[in-house]
Design a protein around this motif. Structure first.
Motif, short mmCIF file in Angstrom:
data_model
loop_
_atom_site.label_atom_id
_atom_site.label_comp_id
_atom_site.label_asym_id
_atom_site.label_seq_id
_atom_site.Cartn_x
_atom_site.Cartn_y
_atom_site.Cartn_z
N PRO A 108 -1.03 1.11 1.29
CA PRO A 108 -0.37 0.28 0.29
C PRO A 108 -0.54 -1.19 0.63
O PRO A 108 -0.35 -1.59 1.78
CB PRO A 108 1.10 0.70 0.40
CG PRO A 108 1.25 1.21 1.78
CD PRO A 108 -0.09 1.70 2.24
N LEU A 109 -0.94 -1.97 -0.34
CA LEU A 109 -1.10 -3.41 -0.11
C LEU A 109 -0.02 -4.16 -0.89
O LEU A 109 0.23 -3.86 -2.06
CB LEU A 109 -2.47 -3.90 -0.57
CG LEU A 109 -3.67 -3.44 0.25
CD1 LEU A 109 -4.95 -4.07 -0.31
CD2 LEU A 109 -3.52 -3.80 1.72
N PRO A 110 0.61 -5.14 -0.26
CA PRO A 110 1.59 -5.96 -0.97
C PRO A 110 0.89 -7.09 -1.70
O PRO A 110 -0.35 -7.18 -1.71
CB PRO A 110 2.45 -6.49 0.17
CG PRO A 110 1.48 -6.65 1.29
CD PRO A 110 0.47 -5.55 1.14
N SER A 111 1.67 -7.95 -2.31
CA SER A 111 1.12 -9.20 -2.83
C SER A 111 1.02 -10.15 -1.64
O SER A 111 2.00 -10.75 -1.24
CB SER A 111 2.04 -9.76 -3.91
OG SER A 111 1.54 -10.98 -4.37
N TRP A 112 -0.14 -10.25 -1.09
CA TRP A 112 -0.27 -10.87 0.22
C TRP A 112 -0.53 -12.37 0.14
O TRP A 112 -1.11 -12.87 -0.82
CB TRP A 112 -1.38 -10.19 1.01
CG TRP A 112 -2.77 -10.45 0.49
CD1 TRP A 112 -3.54 -11.56 0.69
CD2 TRP A 112 -3.56 -9.57 -0.33
NE1 TRP A 112 -4.75 -11.43 0.07
CE2 TRP A 112 -4.80 -10.22 -0.57
CE3 TRP A 112 -3.36 -8.31 -0.86
CZ2 TRP A 112 -5.80 -9.65 -1.34
CZ3 TRP A 112 -4.37 -7.75 -1.62
CH2 TRP A 112 -5.56 -8.40 -1.85
N ARG A 113 -0.05 -13.05 1.19
CA ARG A 113 -0.45 -14.45 1.40
C ARG A 113 -1.69 -14.48 2.27
O ARG A 113 -2.54 -15.35 2.13
CB ARG A 113 0.67 -15.23 2.09
CG ARG A 113 1.86 -15.48 1.21
CD ARG A 113 2.74 -16.56 1.78
NE ARG A 113 3.25 -16.23 3.11
CZ ARG A 113 4.15 -16.98 3.75
NH1 ARG A 113 4.62 -18.07 3.19
NH2 ARG A 113 4.59 -16.64 4.95
N ALA A 114 -1.76 -13.54 3.17
CA ALA A 114 -2.94 -13.41 4.03
C ALA A 114 -3.10 -11.94 4.37
O ALA A 114 -2.12 -11.23 4.55
CB ALA A 114 -2.77 -14.23 5.30
N LEU A 115 -4.34 -11.53 4.41
CA LEU A 115 -4.63 -10.12 4.70
C LEU A 115 -5.82 -10.09 5.65
O LEU A 115 -6.84 -10.72 5.38
CB LEU A 115 -4.96 -9.39 3.39
CG LEU A 115 -5.34 -7.92 3.47
CD1 LEU A 115 -4.17 -7.09 3.94
CD2 LEU A 115 -5.79 -7.42 2.09
#
Lengths: 456, 202
Positions: A108-115
């Protein structure tokens, strides 16, 4: 005759030197080749055709070579200006074996600032990569399997997030399709597996398949031979030349990514919260007051009788303490939502877990918290830090299940739930799961995939 | 034996206050709604340990010097710790905090003994400095200074009664254990016979 041939005595010597030199060179060549081949290599592919979608489950495939028990670490900062840094970490360990090892999971990926990701092996980083905030895009993908990408570039509308993929790039599990809105197979490229296409459709993807096509498309054509139909949370339809709608436009025929999420939120909100069982307060008040008065009085009396009586009262409190003790440090409520059609259902588990002592909550399975918070997924387990008495609501990894025969005869959904759902549905509650079907007569797949200006 | 038991301090106002405060907080913080987790221990433990420490300091600051009085104060505190323990145990069993029950049960004793010793020491120092008249204020100021020192410099929670129950650790245990041992050694070692028995207030 003793005359020897020219070079007769020296020749064997030169030949042996040459042979030795040749053998040495060959050995070095093999050694060098072996050394080069033994170097650990690693690569990662995140998302369908390497295109990750924010706020969705994404397929993750990673390979390493000659790095047994290497570790893949995927770190996402799901924070924001108000929340600050919120780190979500996914860690998977490769099999402890030599040669090429492969991981194929859904994350699951969030709404990321950095990945970012990295593959570690014995305190070394074999490979790493990163996506910035600019790469974050929560729009679901429109995946086109075609040999003529140029023909499809503008066919799906300006807002579509079109990617072109081969059959091998397509996810095999339901969770991998979470970030995909539509799948178009125009029959010009190698056909993907029919089971993969069916999985995509049941997972909420609007699938459009060209009725004809290259050799090997026959199994796919058979899927849509009877015309448009709903499957699970999605739909299957022949790729039409009809005028009207756009392939990339939202369509009533399928539970779109947004509709699925709204349904999950409604189901989670309707989930009965974790309930703690407390000893009745009047009894606790009576017991505490009686104990305090009795203990003080007996000690006030003093002497042997007073002290012995007090000791007896103290011993008796052991039973009182056991009577008011909590009946467990962790409690949870579970449920599930299944979006069903044609015998298949896209099912996601929902659960609320509460914990009395502060500390780390560990759950078997990969679960995503409804509210973005710090979480660690390690080798298929979920770990969350909870405050004392804290609780968290989570959703599980989507999966496909067969619709049981008993589901349609289950209990009616709780009052008020239907209004919270994003579309008109028939629903039944059976075996802890909400089974939801699109209401019959709803505007549906008849208007499905057609290109804006006709088939390219 | 009976005579010896009779000499042991009996329940007094201090014990009544400790028991009443602990019981009232237990009742007040006990949850009613099923969606509310039980968090009564966090308040009960703070009030119990705080009350015992305050009682110990008060006894130390106000008692007249002398080992007999000191021994009686130690007995009073021991009774207070033991008698109030079931109330905290009930809250602990219902709250299930991350802190072991043994920590709360055990640490109250050295904490209150240390407070008794520190209170006596502060009063004695003030009297030696010919500031005996300021003993009530001076003792209170010393207690506040100790808490401030722990909060801002030591950061051990040993001298902060509202943090101590939730912060088990080796350092607070050592500090309070040493303080309690010194107090007991000073007040409860075999009576030399030079001091009359029963000079303390009852």
């Amino acid at each position: 005759m003793n005359a020897s041939l020219p070079g007769g005595e020296g020749a064997p010597c030169r030949v042996s030197v040459r042979r030795a030199l040749l053998a040495s060179l060959t050995t070095w060549a093999f050694l060098l080749a072996g050394t080069t081949g033994a170097q650990a290599r690693a690569e990662v592919s995140l998302g369908v055709a390497r295109t990750p979608v924010a706020e969705a489950w994404n397929p993750l495939e990673a390979r390493v070579r000659d790095a047994p028990a290497a570790t893949l670490v995927l770190t996402a900062d799901a924070g924001g200006l108000q929340r600050g840094e919120v780190i979500q970490t996914t860690t998977w360990t490769f099999p402890d074996a030599a040669g090429v090892q492969r991981l194929d999971v859904d994350v699951p990926l969030p709404s990321w600032r950095a990945l970012s990701w990295r593959i570690e092996y014995r305190d070394r980083v074999l490979a790493s990569g990163t996506w910035g905030a600019r790469d974050r895009d929560p729009r679901p993908l429109d995946v086109v399997v075609t040999a003529r990408p140029a023909a499809w570039s503008d066919a799906l509308g300006p807002d579509a997030r079109v990617i072109f993929a081969g059959g091998a790039d397509l996810p095999a599990r339901a969770a991998g399709w979470d970030g995909v809105a539509s799948l178009i197979i125009d029959g010009t490229a190698a056909a993907p597996e029919a089971s993969t296409v069916l999985t995509a459709a049941a997972s909420g993807v609007r699938v459009a398949v060209a009725p004809g096509g290259r050799a090997g498309h026959a199994p796919l054509a058979r899927l849509v031979a009877a015309g448009p139909r709903r499957v699970g949370a999605g739909s299957l339809a022949p790729l039409q030349d009809a005028e009207g709608g756009e392939v990339g436009a939202p369509d009533a025929s399928a539970w779109s990514h947004a509709a699925r999420r709204q349904t999950l939120q409604a189901a989670t909100a309707a989930l009965p919260g974790v309930a703690w069982v407390h000893a009745p307060k009047p009894w606790v008040a009576l017991g505490a007051a009686a104990y305090a008065v009795l203990a003080w009085s007996l000690l006030r009396v003093g002497g042997r009788s007073g002290l012995l009586s007090c000791v007896l009262v103290l011993a008796a409190t052991v039973f009182a303490v056991r009577a008011v003790a909590a009946d467990g440090a962790v409690r949870e409520v579970r449920g599930a939502v299944a979006l069903a059609a044609d015998g298949l259902a896209w099912r996601t588990e929902i659960r609320e877990v509460a914990r009395l002592p502060r500390g780390t909550l560990r759950l078997d399975g990969v679960y995503r918290p409804i509210d973005p918070g710090a979480v660690t997924w390690r080798d298929g387990t979920t770990r969350l830090s909870l405050a004392a008495g804290g609780r968290v609501r989570l959703t599980g990894r989507p999966e496909l299940v067969d619709v049981p025969d008993e589901a349609p005869s289950g209990a009616p959904l709780p009052a008020g739930v239907r209004e919270a759902l994003p579309m008109n549905v028939d629903g039944r509650s059976w075996d802890g799961t909400w089974w939801l079907w699109r209401a019959t007569g709803d505007d549906d797949v008849a208007v499905a995939p057609a290109t804006r200006g006709g088939r390219p | 034996m009976t005579a010896r038991l009779d000499r042991i301090a009996r329940a007094d106002a201090g014990l009544a206050l400790v028991l009443a405060a602990t019981a009232i907080v237990l009742i007040a913080t006990w949850p009613v709604r099923p969606d509310t987790p039980n968090a009564s221990w966090y308040a009960v433990s703070v009030v119990r340990v705080g009350a015992l420490v305050a009682w110990g300091w008060l006894l130390g600051a106000t008692s007249s010097p002398g080992r007999a009085v000191g021994r009686r104060d130690l007995t009073r505190l021991t009774l207070g710790v033991v008698a109030s323990a079931p109330l905290e145990a009930a809250a602990h069993a219902a709250t299930v905090p991350a802190v072991p029950m043994a920590w709360g049960a055990i640490i109250a004793l050295p904490a209150s003994f240390s407070a008794l010793g520190a209170g006596r020491l502060a009063t004695w120092l003030l009297q030696r400095a010919r500031l005996g008249a300021l003993a009530p204020i001076g003792s209170l100021a010393a207690a506040i200074a100790l808490v401030w020192l722990d909060l801002n410099v030591l950061r051990s929670a040993a001298f902060v009664p509202w943090v101590l129950p939730s912060a088990p650790g080796v350092f607070p245990a050592i500090v309070l254990g040493a303080g309690a041992a010194a107090t007991v050694q000073r007040l409860a070692r075999p009576f030399a016979g030079t001091e009359p028995e029963g000079t303390g207030a009852s």
